[in-house]
Design a protein around this motif. Structure first.
Motif, PDB file in Angstrom:
ATOM      1  N   ALA A 182       0.818  -1.233   0.056  1.00  0.00           N
ATOM      2  CA  ALA A 182      -0.002   0.012  -0.233  1.00  0.00           C
ATOM      3  C   ALA A 182       0.745   1.172   0.040  1.00  0.00           C
ATOM      4  O   ALA A 182       1.876   1.190   0.599  1.00  0.00           O
ATOM      5  N   ARG A 183       0.344   2.364  -0.619  1.00  0.00           N
ATOM      6  CA  ARG A 183       1.020   3.514  -0.725  1.00  0.00           C
ATOM      7  C   ARG A 183       2.034   3.405  -1.459  1.00  0.00           C
ATOM      8  O   ARG A 183       3.333   4.596  -1.517  1.00  0.00           O
ATOM      9  N   THR A 184       2.287   2.668  -2.619  1.00  0.00           N
ATOM     10  CA  THR A 184       3.587   2.506  -3.315  1.00  0.00           C
ATOM     11  C   THR A 184       3.200   3.512  -4.523  1.00  0.00           C
ATOM     12  O   THR A 184       2.081   3.771  -4.999  1.00  0.00           O
ATOM     13  N   PRO A 185       3.962   4.385  -4.709  1.00  0.00           N
ATOM     14  CA  PRO A 185       3.700   5.556  -5.592  1.00  0.00           C
ATOM     15  C   PRO A 185       3.305   4.791  -7.067  1.00  0.00           C
ATOM     16  O   PRO A 185       4.159   3.975  -7.524  1.00  0.00           O
ATOM     17  N   PRO A 186       2.339   5.774  -7.721  1.00  0.00           N
ATOM     18  CA  PRO A 186       2.109   5.206  -9.020  1.00  0.00           C
ATOM     19  C   PRO A 186       3.137   5.220 -10.098  1.00  0.00           C
ATOM     20  O   PRO A 186       3.953   6.244  -9.894  1.00  0.00           O
ATOM     21  N   GLY A 187       3.222   4.325 -10.687  1.00  0.00           N
ATOM     22  CA  GLY A 187       4.132   4.372 -11.901  1.00  0.00           C
ATOM     23  C   GLY A 187       5.660   4.066 -11.369  1.00  0.00           C
ATOM     24  O   GLY A 187       6.592   4.073 -12.043  1.00  0.00           O
ATOM     25  N   SER A 188       5.633   3.106 -10.260  1.00  0.00           N
ATOM     26  CA  SER A 188       6.927   2.808  -9.635  1.00  0.00           C
ATOM     27  C   SER A 188       7.599   1.833 -10.656  1.00  0.00           C
ATOM     28  O   SER A 188       6.841   0.840 -11.387  1.00  0.00           O
ATOM     29  N   PRO A 189       8.917   1.775 -10.853  1.00  0.00           N
ATOM     30  CA  PRO A 189       9.604   0.880 -11.737  1.00  0.00           C
ATOM     31  C   PRO A 189       9.502  -0.598 -11.437  1.00  0.00           C
ATOM     32  O   PRO A 189       9.201  -1.485 -12.321  1.00  0.00           O
ATOM     33  N   ILE A 190       9.465  -1.021 -10.157  1.00  0.00           N
ATOM     34  CA  ILE A 190       9.168  -2.360  -9.867  1.00  0.00           C
ATOM     35  C   ILE A 190       7.973  -3.077 -10.276  1.00  0.00           C
ATOM     36  O   ILE A 190       7.560  -3.741 -10.735  1.00  0.00           O
ATOM     37  N   ILE A 191       6.814  -1.975 -10.227  1.00  0.00           N
ATOM     38  CA  ILE A 191       5.652  -2.410 -10.469  1.00  0.00           C
ATOM     39  C   ILE A 191       5.513  -2.450 -12.040  1.00  0.00           C
ATOM     40  O   ILE A 191       4.797  -3.462 -12.717  1.00  0.00           O
ATOM     41  N   GLU A 192       5.876  -1.415 -12.758  1.00  0.00           N
ATOM     42  CA  GLU A 192       5.857  -1.429 -14.098  1.00  0.00           C
ATOM     43  C   GLU A 192       6.663  -2.749 -14.844  1.00  0.00           C
ATOM     44  O   GLU A 192       6.361  -3.149 -15.855  1.00  0.00           O
ATOM     45  N   ARG A 193       7.880  -3.165 -14.415  1.00  0.00           N
ATOM     46  CA  ARG A 193       8.398  -4.094 -14.839  1.00  0.00           C
ATOM     47  C   ARG A 193       7.927  -5.562 -14.571  1.00  0.00           C
ATOM     48  O   ARG A 193       7.899  -6.402 -15.323  1.00  0.00           O
ATOM     49  N   LEU A 194       7.331  -5.683 -13.330  1.00  0.00           N
ATOM     50  CA  LEU A 194       6.540  -6.800 -12.928  1.00  0.00           C
ATOM     51  C   LEU A 194       5.456  -7.029 -14.117  1.00  0.00           C
ATOM     52  O   LEU A 194       5.108  -7.999 -14.647  1.00  0.00           O
ATOM     53  N   LEU A 195       4.513  -5.870 -14.193  1.00  0.00           N
ATOM     54  CA  LEU A 195       3.699  -6.019 -15.154  1.00  0.00           C
ATOM     55  C   LEU A 195       3.900  -6.389 -16.641  1.00  0.00           C
ATOM     56  O   LEU A 195       3.586  -7.347 -17.569  1.00  0.00           O
ATOM     57  N   ALA A 196       5.365  -5.656 -17.222  1.00  0.00           N
ATOM     58  CA  ALA A 196       5.884  -5.996 -18.355  1.00  0.00           C
ATOM     59  C   ALA A 196       6.076  -7.398 -18.515  1.00  0.00           C
ATOM     60  O   ALA A 196       6.201  -7.902 -19.684  1.00  0.00           O
ATOM     61  N   THR A 238      13.545 -10.233  -8.599  1.00  0.00           N
ATOM     62  CA  THR A 238      14.494  -9.008  -8.568  1.00  0.00           C
ATOM     63  C   THR A 238      15.433  -8.893  -9.662  1.00  0.00           C
ATOM     64  O   THR A 238      15.682  -7.711 -10.249  1.00  0.00           O
ATOM     65  N   SER A 239      15.755  -9.702 -10.654  1.00  0.00           N
ATOM     66  CA  SER A 239      16.297  -9.583 -11.850  1.00  0.00           C
ATOM     67  C   SER A 239      15.382  -8.951 -12.886  1.00  0.00           C
ATOM     68  O   SER A 239      15.792  -7.968 -13.489  1.00  0.00           O
ATOM     69  N   VAL A 240      14.107  -9.224 -12.899  1.00  0.00           N
ATOM     70  CA  VAL A 240      13.182  -8.494 -13.792  1.00  0.00           C
ATOM     71  C   VAL A 240      13.057  -7.169 -13.436  1.00  0.00           C
ATOM     72  O   VAL A 240      12.944  -6.323 -14.335  1.00  0.00           O
ATOM     73  N   VAL A 241      13.040  -6.835 -12.201  1.00  0.00           N
ATOM     74  CA  VAL A 241      12.890  -5.353 -12.034  1.00  0.00           C
ATOM     75  C   VAL A 241      14.192  -4.436 -11.805  1.00  0.00           C
ATOM     76  O   VAL A 241      14.128  -3.205 -11.493  1.00  0.00           O
ATOM     77  N   SER A 242      15.551  -5.126 -11.926  1.00  0.00           N
ATOM     78  CA  SER A 242      16.524  -4.477 -11.780  1.00  0.00           C
ATOM     79  C   SER A 242      16.933  -3.659 -12.844  1.00  0.00           C
ATOM     80  O   SER A 242      16.257  -3.748 -14.040  1.00  0.00           O
ATOM     81  N   GLY A 243      17.807  -2.749 -12.688  1.00  0.00           N
ATOM     82  CA  GLY A 243      18.356  -1.753 -13.931  1.00  0.00           C
ATOM     83  C   GLY A 243      17.799  -0.466 -13.695  1.00  0.00           C
ATOM     84  O   GLY A 243      16.858  -0.044 -13.332  1.00  0.00           O
ATOM     85  N   PRO A 244      18.640   0.543 -14.362  1.00  0.00           N
ATOM     86  CA  PRO A 244      18.398   2.152 -14.435  1.00  0.00           C
ATOM     87  C   PRO A 244      17.053   2.123 -14.987  1.00  0.00           C
ATOM     88  O   PRO A 244      16.595   1.262 -15.840  1.00  0.00           O
ATOM     89  N   HIS A 245      16.376   3.194 -14.553  1.00  0.00           N
ATOM     90  CA  HIS A 245      14.965   3.382 -15.127  1.00  0.00           C
ATOM     91  C   HIS A 245      14.905   5.070 -15.181  1.00  0.00           C
ATOM     92  O   HIS A 245      15.650   5.866 -14.356  1.00  0.00           O
ATOM     93  N   ARG A 246      14.128   5.452 -16.341  1.00  0.00           N
ATOM     94  CA  ARG A 246      14.117   6.902 -16.375  1.00  0.00           C
ATOM     95  C   ARG A 246      13.811   7.773 -15.038  1.00  0.00           C
ATOM     96  O   ARG A 246      14.178   8.796 -15.008  1.00  0.00           O
TER      97      ARG A 246
END
Length: 385
Positions: A69-83, A197-205
């Motif tokens: 809960a309260r994870t910011p919208p558009g967080s890289p970890i959520i974006e990459r898990l979805l992808a 962790t591998s899926v969500v790792s790496g630099p993000h904008r």
């Protein structure tokens, strides 16, 4: 609940459909939440829509997970898990905002409960997600760790909680001034946690200074040399917890190496204030940096002699679900490694009076793979609660 790897493999092979798996997870959440109070908000309609549209070839195709809960919208970890094909089924409880201990969860009207014993807390602040994983609702949950918020719930609930080297997982807010928090996941399975962790790792904008992409490591299997400390401060570990963790060390070589760390309580608070955008006195900030630098040097000297440092993750097993402030020091072994930024993973070491005991493995900056390899040798497989 199957592991994340098993679910994705089943979806890719056509043995499972993402919609079936997500539907089962939603059903389990609705059945168990009235007892465990781990749900902040379910979003079944969106989850089922995403499941019907998922690419079956995704690395995590059809894997249901909960978002802290309260994870910011558009967080890289959520974006990459979805992808990768994973499906968020909703948000999970965490502690209420504000000062004090965060080793509990709250859904707005009741405390989150531990599936091993509903009179106990699942830890925090990644409370609801850990309870849901332990109960078999989902194989993974997201979280962040600024003082043990991935490792403490993993310890209380008999799970794997991995805080990678600072910057291992990019964050929606970018690099924080204090540098305490690392995003990550909790899972029932070490391989699942490494894959996610591998899926969500790496630099993000949103966080271009995050560490480079981290491929899933092939874990070495060799005779590891470790140092063991039952506590890092004046607070003593429960004798039963200490005995269970020591018993696991028979599979590695334990070397007696001194470690003189400066107390981190004051430094942690200063760095936390900086992360929150609060002002701090210059002298306090300088002192916090000195503590970080001194402890980094002491740990570097330790790791010249051993491969890893092992500690209990928490000083006791899970406390009462509403007794968090009385047990504010329970996660004391965790905080030091947020101040220094070292990788640290908590895995199950056994059961004490029917409750999970976690052990923590810490390794040099950037050597996350060794922490996980040592943890794999030391961990035990627990039954479902």
């Amino acid at each position: 609940m199957l592991s994340a790897g098993e679910i994705a493999a089943g979806v890719r092979a056509g043995r499972l459909t993402a919609a079936e798996v997500v539907g089962e997870a939603l059903g389990a959440a609705r059945r168990l939440d009235p007892v465990l109070h781990f749900v902040d908000e379910l979003d079944g309609d969106r989850a089922l829509r995403l499941a019907r549209e998922v690419d079956p070839d995704g690395v995590l195709a059809g894997v249901p997970f909960l978002v802290k809960a309260r994870t910011p919208p558009g967080s890289p970890i959520i974006e990459r898990l979805l992808a990768a094909g994973a499906i968020p089924i909703g948000t999970a409880t965490r502690a209420r905002p504000g000062p004090g201990s965060q080793t509990y969860g709250w859904n707005g009207s009741d405390y989150t409960r531990n599936p091993w014993d509903v009179t106990r807390s699942p830890g925090g602040s990644t409370a609801g997600g850990a309870a849901a994983v332990a109960a078999g609702v989902v194989p993974l949950t997201t979280g962040g760790d600024s003082g043990g918020s991935l490792r403490i719930p993993a310890s209380f609930c008999g799970l794997v909680g991995f805080k990678g080297t600072l910057g291992r997982v990019p964050r929606a807010v970018g690099r924080a001034l204090g540098g305490l928090t690392t995003a990550g996941v909790i899972g029932a399975n070490l391989d699942d946690v490494m894959l996610a962790t591998s899926v969500v790792s790496g630099p993000h904008r949103l966080d271009p200074t995050a560490l480079p992409f981290w491929p899933v490591p092939v874990l070495a299997d060799k005779p590891w040399k470790v140092a063991y400390l039952s506590t890092l401060s004046q607070y003593a570990v429960d004798a039963g917890v200490d005995a269970i963790v020591r018993d696991r060390l028979t599979v590695v070589e334990v070397i007696d190496v001194p470690l003189d760390l400066l107390p981190t309580d004051d430094a942690w608070q200063v760095l936390s204030d900086l992360d929150a955008g609060c002002g701090t006195e210059a002298t306090a900030s300088i002192r916090a940096r000195e503590v970080r630098d001194r402890n980094n040097t002491a740990l570097a000297d330790l790791f010249d002699v051993v491969d890893a440092l092992v500690t209990p993750t928490t000083l006791t097993v899970a406390h009462g679900y509403d007794q968090y402030n009385e047990n504010i020091i329970v996660g004391d072994p965790c905080w030091a490694f947020n101040v220094t930024g070292h990788p640290a993973v908590s895995v199950p070491a056994g059961l004490l009076d029917g409750l999970p005991v976690g052990l923590q493995v810490v390794t040099p900056h950037g050597d996350d793979a060794t922490a996980l390899a040592v943890a794999k040798q030391l961990m035990v497989e627990l039954p479902r609660p």
